[in-house]
Structure formats: C-alpha cells, structure tokens
Design a protein around this motif. Structure first.
Motif, short mmCIF file in Angstrom:
data_model
loop_
_atom_site.label_atom_id
_atom_site.label_comp_id
_atom_site.label_asym_id
_atom_site.label_seq_id
_atom_site.Cartn_x
_atom_site.Cartn_y
_atom_site.Cartn_z
N GLY A 218 45.37 47.20 41.32
CA GLY A 218 45.17 46.20 42.36
C GLY A 218 45.52 44.80 41.84
O GLY A 218 45.93 44.65 40.69
N PRO A 219 45.32 43.78 42.68
CA PRO A 219 45.75 42.42 42.28
C PRO A 219 45.08 41.88 41.03
O PRO A 219 45.74 41.30 40.18
N LYS A 220 43.78 42.11 40.87
CA LYS A 220 43.10 41.60 39.66
C LYS A 220 43.63 42.33 38.43
O LYS A 220 43.84 41.73 37.37
N ALA A 221 43.80 43.63 38.57
CA ALA A 221 44.32 44.41 37.44
C ALA A 221 45.71 43.91 37.07
O ALA A 221 46.01 43.69 35.89
N ARG A 222 46.55 43.68 38.05
CA ARG A 222 47.93 43.24 37.77
C ARG A 222 47.94 41.90 37.03
O ARG A 222 48.74 41.69 36.12
N GLU A 223 47.03 41.05 37.41
CA GLU A 223 46.97 39.74 36.74
C GLU A 223 46.59 39.92 35.26
O GLU A 223 47.18 39.30 34.36
N ILE A 224 45.66 40.83 34.99
CA ILE A 224 45.25 41.06 33.59
C ILE A 224 46.37 41.76 32.80
O ILE A 224 46.62 41.44 31.63
N LEU A 225 47.06 42.68 33.47
CA LEU A 225 48.18 43.37 32.80
C LEU A 225 49.24 42.38 32.36
O LEU A 225 49.79 42.46 31.26
#
Ligand SMILES: Cc1ncc(COP(=O)(O)O)c(C=O)c1O
Length: 444
Positions: A12-19
């Motif tokens: 999701g969006p938060k995960a993508r930002e951390i990735l």
C-alpha cells in the motif's frame, strides 16, 4: 476475528514510501521475499503499515515459535531491561546466563554433562562449533553437506552451499572444508529411487567412505561432520531415517565429532525439542539460535563437557548471552513447556501432513510433501513424472498467497514452507492453508 484482512492491495502507499527510503539506505545484499512492511505482530498475526492483516506462516523466518509479542516473553524482557541491560558475560558474571544455560543443558539431547557457549546469532553459533571441533581434535577437516545453510560469516559460509550467490565473489573461503551430497531422497544425488530413501542414505555413507575417506581425506584428520537434521534453506529436506544414525556410527569409528545445526529445526519446531531426537542420535555439539531468544538475538553452542574444554581467552563475545536475551529465551522455553507446544507441533503437524498428502494426490504440481512437526516443505514441480523443479510456480503461489493475506515463503528454489508459530490458532492455520491451496489450484 475475521482474518486475513486485506484492506489495500499490498504494498500500500505507506509501505511503498518505506520501500523507497529503504532502497536508498539499506544494503542491497538482502533478498526480500516480497514487499511486506510489518508494523506489528501479535500471536500468529502480522499487521502491515497500511492496515492489512496477514497470517504468519513463516514465524519471522523461524524465530517466533511462541508467536509475536507473547505477553510472558515481553514481560520478562521488560523486567530484565530495567534491572541489567548488559555486562559482558565473557568478562564478568551474572545469573541470567547461568540460569539459561542450566535450562538448555537440561533439554539438550544426551544423557551426559554439557556446557554452553553463548553468542548472538546462528552463524556465530556455527563459528564456535567448528572452532571448538578443530581445537578439541587438533584436526583440520570439516565435512559439510551440499544444500546446507549454516550462515554467512567466513567459517560458516565456507560450509554453506545452498545457493551460489551466497559464496560468489567472496573467496578464498576457509580451507579444510569438504562438501558431500546430502541424502535428498526425492532427488537422490546417487540415483536411488525416491521410493527407497534408505538406499539413498546407504549410498551417501558409502560415498563418504569410498570416495572421500578412500581417496583424499584421511578420516583421522577430520574434526567434524556438520549437518542440519532437516535441511532448511536447502528446501526443507528430511533425511532418510537411517542416515544420521549411520553418520554417528561412522563418526565414532574415526573419532570425528558430530555437529548438529538446529538453528532452524530446533526449539520444539519439529515436534521434539530438537530435530535430531527423531533419529535417536546424540550429537557432540549442537547449535541453536533463531527461536532460542523468543525474538531477541542470541545463539548457543552446546557441547559435551568433555569436548568444551578450551582454555580461557580461546573464544568469547562481548554481547553473547546478553542478560535480556537470556531472560527472553528462558521465558520462551517456559512458554513452550507450559503451553505444551512441542506436543502441539507434533499433533498439528500430523494434521497438516494429512491435508498436504491429499494435495499431493490432487495436484500434478505438488511433487513432494515432507517434514516433521510444523517444519513442512511442499515441493512444486512441473509435473510428477519429470519431477522438474518449478521455481516460477512456487514463486507465483507465494506472491498470490501473500496478496491474499498469507505470509508464506519459499525454501530452496521450488519448495513452499509451512512454518507457523507453534501456538498458531488451528482455525488460522487451516484458513491460511485453504488460501494456499486456492493459489496452487489457480496456477496449476
Ligand atoms: C540451519 C541454519 N544455520 C545457521 C543459520 C544462520 O543463522 P543467522 O542468520 O542467525 O546467522 C541459519 C539461518 O537461516 C540456518 O537456517
């Protein structure tokens, strides 16, 4: 609770930002199975940063045998952290390491005195084991098995042989290591039929005697055999019943020590405290880590007391046997005992195997299912006749299952591993397996 629950397609969006941030600062040498960004774990459930809930079928790579954030383990960590965080156990004394070692000695296989060397990880527990074996025997060779994974520091890496990338570019490795095939009976390296596992073991032992000892490695110069009682990273490979007993016999004949690497298979996982206990053999040296600390880093090398006789200063570690890790490890063992998780792993494992054997009948791509307790591998193949490995299909099943809320991972190149916390709710386990079966059906 209705799980798993996927509220946004992962990542999701938060995960993508951390990735994105991870890719800028974290070593690219890690291989992530899939872009799961975990925020919280509770029991057998994982919560990602975007609010998805997954069922954990890999226990954080085999560490969380008592589940995530077990209250008793968390409480033991808190209590110990407030009392003493660190005071270098290899330079001074504290009771926590003694208590933990006493407990380990009491549950480790073998009706003889044992001593414990504490470190911080699996690879260090193996380093200590091979150093000890060489020191004790004053012999140079160590015989390991192809497909094994023992860690990535130089000593253990020199034995590790489950994927070429682990070794490529890092030579020269430690000398004196000899590799021989493991009796992987579904694909016996010596050509025995998959229906005759014992013959595969016989041929493996004969190979060591005739071709290794008989041609280039004098057995009187061999310090140790090191093996996994069930190969983990190599693909969840259970050796034939007669293999480890024969290895013990061969070791005894030549004064060779037996090092049993239980970093992945130990701590109740297979329905016994230690996987080697399925084979009725006592090792001279046993290594443990992963689940040992209940989520905190710790490694242990447990040896017969007449083997662990090395002198002061010969081996040590500043953080090894950290008091908080010891308290956490002791609480973990207490939970396993009180909740009877060893017995549970055995009973639940039998139920799972029964189901998976039905899959083997139903699906052409399920080539082999094998395991003990809750350490189970499902080997995915193109078809049963050719037994050709199908890593692409295994990968596809894993990815689809993850996107549907099951954190399952592969082992070797084409096996799926069923490796949940030992106290996973039965309902969650079978729900997760239902999802995995759907994916197998879809890709079939
Ligand atoms: C059997 C075995 N030995 C050793 C290791 C190395 O452990 P660590 O990653 O803690 O160094 C592993 C890790 O997967 C393992 O499975």
């Amino acid at each position: 609770m209705d799980v798993p629950k996927i509220v946004v397609t992962p990542p999701g969006p938060k995960a993508r930002e951390i990735l994105e941030r991870d890719s800028k600062v974290i070593s690219p040498s890690y291989v992530r199975f899939y872009p799961l960004v975990v925020e919280r774990g509770e029991g057998s459930l994982l919560y990602d940063v975007d609010g998805n809930v997954y069922i954990d079928l890999n226990s954080g790579l085999g560490v969380m045998n008592v589940g995530h954030a077990h209250p008793e383990v968390v409480e033991a960590i808190k209590r110990q952290a407030e009392k003493l965080l660190h005071y270098s156990n290899t330079d001074f004394y504290y009771e926590e390491s003694v208590k933990f070692a006493e407990k380990l000695v009491s549950i480790a296989p073998g009706n003889f005195g044992k001593k414990v060397f504490f470190s911080n990880s699996g690879t260090e527990s193996v380093e200590a084991a091979i150093k000890l074996a060489r020191w004790r025997t004053k012999r140079q060779y160590v015989i390991g098995f192809i497909g094994a994974f023992h860690g990535r520091t130089y000593g253990s890496l020199s034995i590790t042989s489950s994927k070429p990338v682990q070794r490529a570019g890092f030579s020269p490795l430690v000398p004196g290591i000899v590799h021989v095939p493991y009796p992987y009976s579904y694909r016996c390296p010596f050509g025995a039929s998959p229906d005759d596992p014992e013959e595969c073991a016989n041929r493996t032992i004969a190979f060591i005697e005739d071709w290794v000892f008989g041609k280039f490695v004098p057995p009187e110069e061999v310090a140790a055999f090191i093996f996994e009682p069930i190969q983990g990273e190599g693909g969840y490979i259970v050796p034939p019943e007669n293999f480890i007993p024969q290895l013990r016999k061969l070791a005894n004949e030549h004064g060779i020590l037996l090092i049993d690497d239980e970093v992945q298979a130990g701590m109740g996982r297979t329905g016994k405290w230690w996987a080697i206990q399925h084979f009725g053999v006592d090792p001279d040296i046993l290594t443990s880590a992963k689940a040992l600390g209940g989520g905190l880093p710790i490694g242990a090398t447990i040896a017969r007391e007449d083997v662990m006789t090395w002198p002061g200063g010969s081996h040590a570690s500043t953080f090894g046997g950290n008091p908080v890790s010891c308290a956490s490890g002791l609480a973990t063992i207490n939970v396993i005992e009180r909740e009877k998780l060893v017995e549970r792993a055995a009973a639940l494992g039998d139920k799972v195997m029964k189901l998976l054997n039905e899959w083997k009948e139903k699906y052409e791509i399920v080539g082999d299912v094998r395991g003990k307790g809750l350490m189970i591998g499902i080997e995915i193949v193109k078809d049963k006749t050719s037994r050709k490995k199908a890593p692409d299909l295994a990968q596809e099943i894993m990815m689809r299952a993850w996107k549907s809320g099951v954190a399952i991972i592969t082992a070797g190149v084409n096996a799926l591993r069923i490796f949940p916390p030992l106290n996973i709710e039965e309902e969650y386990l079978f729900k997760a397996l239902e999802i995995v079966e759907d994916k197998i059906r879809e890709v079939s």
